[in-house]
Design an enzyme around this catalytic site. Structure first.
Site, short mmCIF file in Angstrom:
data_model
loop_
_atom_site.label_atom_id
_atom_site.label_comp_id
_atom_site.label_asym_id
_atom_site.label_seq_id
_atom_site.Cartn_x
_atom_site.Cartn_y
_atom_site.Cartn_z
N HIS A 71 0.84 -1.20 0.00
CA HIS A 71 0.00 0.00 0.00
C HIS A 71 0.87 1.25 0.00
O HIS A 71 1.92 1.30 0.63
CB HIS A 71 -0.95 0.01 1.20
CG HIS A 71 -0.27 0.01 2.55
ND1 HIS A 71 0.05 1.17 3.23
CD2 HIS A 71 0.14 -1.00 3.34
CE1 HIS A 71 0.62 0.85 4.38
NE2 HIS A 71 0.69 -0.45 4.48
N ASP A 73 -0.57 4.25 0.85
CA ASP A 73 -1.13 5.20 1.81
C ASP A 73 -0.43 5.10 3.16
O ASP A 73 0.16 4.07 3.51
CB ASP A 73 -2.64 5.00 1.97
CG ASP A 73 -3.00 3.61 2.47
OD1 ASP A 73 -2.45 2.63 1.95
OD2 ASP A 73 -3.83 3.51 3.40
N ASP A 104 6.42 1.67 6.69
CA ASP A 104 5.06 1.16 6.53
C ASP A 104 4.34 1.88 5.41
O ASP A 104 3.49 2.74 5.67
CB ASP A 104 4.30 1.29 7.85
CG ASP A 104 3.00 0.51 7.87
OD1 ASP A 104 2.78 -0.30 6.96
OD2 ASP A 104 2.20 0.71 8.80
N GLU A 137 -5.08 0.75 2.63
CA GLU A 137 -4.83 -0.31 3.61
C GLU A 137 -4.89 0.21 5.04
O GLU A 137 -5.33 -0.51 5.95
CB GLU A 137 -3.47 -0.95 3.33
CG GLU A 137 -3.22 -2.27 4.07
CD GLU A 137 -2.64 -2.08 5.46
OE1 GLU A 137 -2.62 -3.07 6.23
OE2 GLU A 137 -2.20 -0.96 5.80
N GLU A 138 -4.46 1.45 5.25
CA GLU A 138 -4.45 2.02 6.59
C GLU A 138 -5.84 2.48 7.02
O GLU A 138 -6.03 2.90 8.16
CB GLU A 138 -3.47 3.19 6.66
CG GLU A 138 -2.02 2.84 6.39
CD GLU A 138 -1.37 2.04 7.51
OE1 GLU A 138 -2.09 1.65 8.46
OE2 GLU A 138 -0.16 1.79 7.44
N GLU A 166 4.77 -5.73 4.26
CA GLU A 166 4.56 -5.07 5.55
C GLU A 166 5.81 -5.21 6.43
O GLU A 166 6.54 -6.21 6.33
CB GLU A 166 3.37 -5.69 6.27
CG GLU A 166 2.02 -5.38 5.65
CD GLU A 166 1.57 -3.95 5.92
OE1 GLU A 166 2.18 -3.26 6.75
OE2 GLU A 166 0.59 -3.53 5.29
N HIS A 357 4.22 4.15 12.16
CA HIS A 357 3.26 5.11 12.72
C HIS A 357 3.87 6.00 13.79
O HIS A 357 3.14 6.72 14.49
CB HIS A 357 2.02 4.40 13.28
CG HIS A 357 1.29 3.58 12.28
ND1 HIS A 357 0.07 2.98 12.56
CD2 HIS A 357 1.57 3.24 10.99
CE1 HIS A 357 -0.35 2.29 11.50
NE2 HIS A 357 0.54 2.45 10.54
#
Length: 397
Positions: A71, A73, A104, A137-138, A166, A357
Site C-alpha cells: 500500500h 497510503d 510502513d 490499507e491504513e 509489511e 506510525h
C-alpha cells in the site's frame, strides 16, 4: 538499475494519507512501464469519500505469476510540532531515511521494484511478475485490495504466490516472517436509558452501570490460552463515551468501543454470537427500560499460510542475505494478506516494525539495501535456478 533509496524518497514526498494516493502510483507506473509492465489503474468507490485508486501491474504472460502486494497510503503525521524533520521531506541523516511511511511501507515497495527490475534486465525469467498496490490499507480497506481481487477474478487473472511487504521484524532486520495473522473484530455497544437529575435517580434510568457491567463481564476471563501458532485472543476496550460535561445530570446514553484480535480457535461470527449472548445475560440484571445496541464489524478472519515452498524460499533468501534464520510468526495487526490468502499462498516480509506510525518515522538505509537483496534472492532462487529449487514446481504442490 533502479535505486531503491531514491525511489523511496520520491514516494515519501507524496503526502498520501489514507485514502489519498497523492501521485505515488503515477511515480510507480513511470518506473514499471519502461520495464515492460502492463499497468491497470483501478479506481473504485467513485463519488464516495473513501474512493481509492489502485494499481495492478504485470510483466510477462507465462506462469507462474509471483506478486508483490502493498500500500502507498500512510497514517496521518499526528502532532506535527513533535516532528524534528519534515514528515514528507525524505531527509537522510546518519544512515537513516526519515519520513511518514518509510517502513510502513514505501521502503518495501521501492525495494521490490528495484529487485524485480534487476532480475528482468539481467536475466531471462520465464515467468510473470506483478504488483498489486492500494491506497486504503491504513483505512477501512473498502475499495482497495478486496475490489482489486474481484477485478482479477472477473478477468481470469491468476496469482500463484504473493509476498506482502509489511514491516515484520520487531527489532532486528531478518528476525521474523509473518505466515498468518489473527482476525479482528471491532464492536460498538450503546446503552440508552433516560436522562434525569442525580438527586432524583428514581425518575431516570442510568445506562452507565449496565455498560460497565457488560464490559466487566467480557473482561473477567480470557477468551482462550492461545495455540501452537497463535498467541491468545485479546479483547481491548478502546473508548468509553458518555458525553456528559456536568456533574448533576444522569446521561441518556453511554457507549463503548472495543476490539478483539482473535486466533484460529474462533471465527468472527462465533464471537459476534458470544457478544450477543453476554449482552442478553447482563441485560437481565439491569432495568428492562434500557435499550441495547451492538454494532460488530469483522474486518478480517484469522488465517495461517502453510505453503512450505514459499516459506522455504523466503527463509533461504533471508539467511543468505543476513545470516539469520527468521522466526515464522502470526503476531501483530492485520494486513491485506487477509484478503490475498483467499486466492493464493501469501507470506509477509519487510522492514523493522518498531518505527511504524511513529513520530520521526525512519528506516535504516542498510536495511533497505538488505531488503532489496532479499527480494532479489527470492526471485532468483525461485525462478532462475535449477528445477529442484524452482518455485514453479513448489507452487504446484
Amino acid at each position: 538499475m533502479i535505486d531503491p533509496i531514491s525511489l523511496c524518497q520520491e514516494l515519501i514526498r507524496c503526502e498520501s494519507v489514507t485514502p489519498k494516493d497523492a501521485g505515488c502510483l503515477d511515480i510507480i507506473e513511470g518506473y514499471l512501464k519502461p520495464l515492460g509492465f502492463v499497468c491497470h489503474r483501478l479506481p473504485f468507490g467513485q463519488n464516495d469519500p473513501l474512493a481509492t485508486d489502485n494499481l495492478y501491474a504485470r510483466w510477462g504472460n507465462s506462469g507462474p505469476n509471483f506478486c508483490f502486494a502493498g500500500h502507498t497510503d500512510v497514517v496521518p503525521v499526528g502532532d506535527l510540532a513533535r516532528w524534528t524533520v519534515d514528515p514528507f521531506g525524505a531527509d537522510i541523516k546518519d544512515g537513516r531515511l526519515y519520513g511518514r511511511g518509510t517502513v510502513d511501507m514505501k521502503g518495501a515497495i521501492a525495494a521490490f521494484i528495484s529487485a524485480v527490475a534487476d532480475v528482468i534486465q539481467n536475466h531471462q525469467p520465464g515467468c510473470s511478475f506483478s504488483l498489486l498496490l492500494t491506497s486504503d490499507e491504513e483505512g477501512p480497506a473498502t475499495f482497495g485490495t478486496k475490489k482489486v481481487i474481484e477485478w482479477l477474478k472477473g478477468r481470469g487473472e491468476i496469482i500463484d504466490a504473493c509476498l506482502v511487504g509489511e514491516p515484520t521484524n520487531p527489532q532486528i532486520f531478518g528476525e521474523m516472517v509473518k505466515i498468518g495473522r489473527r482476525g479482528s473484530l471491532n464492536t460498538k455497544v450503546t446503552v440508552t436509558g433516560k436522562q434525569g437529575h442525580v438527586a432524583y435517580p428514581h425518575f431516570a434510568v442510568n445506562p452507565i452501570p449496565a455498560l460497565l457491567g457488560y464490559l466487566m463481564q467480557l473482561l473477567q476471563k480470557p477468551l482462550d490460552e492461545g495455540t501452537d501458532h497463535f498467541m491468545a485472543s485479546n479483547l481491548e476496550v478502546t473508548s468509553v463515551d458518555v458525553g456528559n460535561p456536568v456533574t448533576n445530570v444522569i446521561p441518556n446514553q453511554a457507549s463503548a468501543r472495543f476490539n478483539i484480535r482473535f486466533n484460529s480457535l474462533h471465527t468472527g461470527q462465533r464471537l459476534v454470537d458470544y457478544l450477543q449472548a453476554v449482552k442478553e445475560m447482563v441485560s437481565k440484571t439491569f432495568s428492562p427500560q434500557l435499550q441495547w445496541t451492538l454494532e460488530p464489524v469483522i474486518s478480517g478472519e484469522s488465517f495461517m499460510s502453510n505453503h512450505q515452498g514459499l516459506q522455504q524460499a523466503v527463509v533461504k533468501a533471508i539467511e543468505t542475505v543476513t545470516g539469520l534464520t527468521p522466526k515464522l510468526d502470526t503476531s501483530g495487526g492485520t494486513s491485506d494478506a487477509r484478503f490475498l490468502k483467499d486466492i493464493c499462498p501469501v507470506i509477509e516480509f519487510g522492514l523493522i516494525s518498531d518505527q511504524a506510525h511513529q513520530i520521526d518515522e525512519y528506516l535504516v538505509i542498510e536495511d533497505l539495501t538488505s531488503l532489496t537483496g532479499v527480494y532479489k534472492n527470492i526471485l532468483c532462487q525461485s525462478f532462475l535456478e535449477p528445477e529442484d529449487s524452482n518455485l514453479r514446481e513448489i507452487i504446484a504442490e
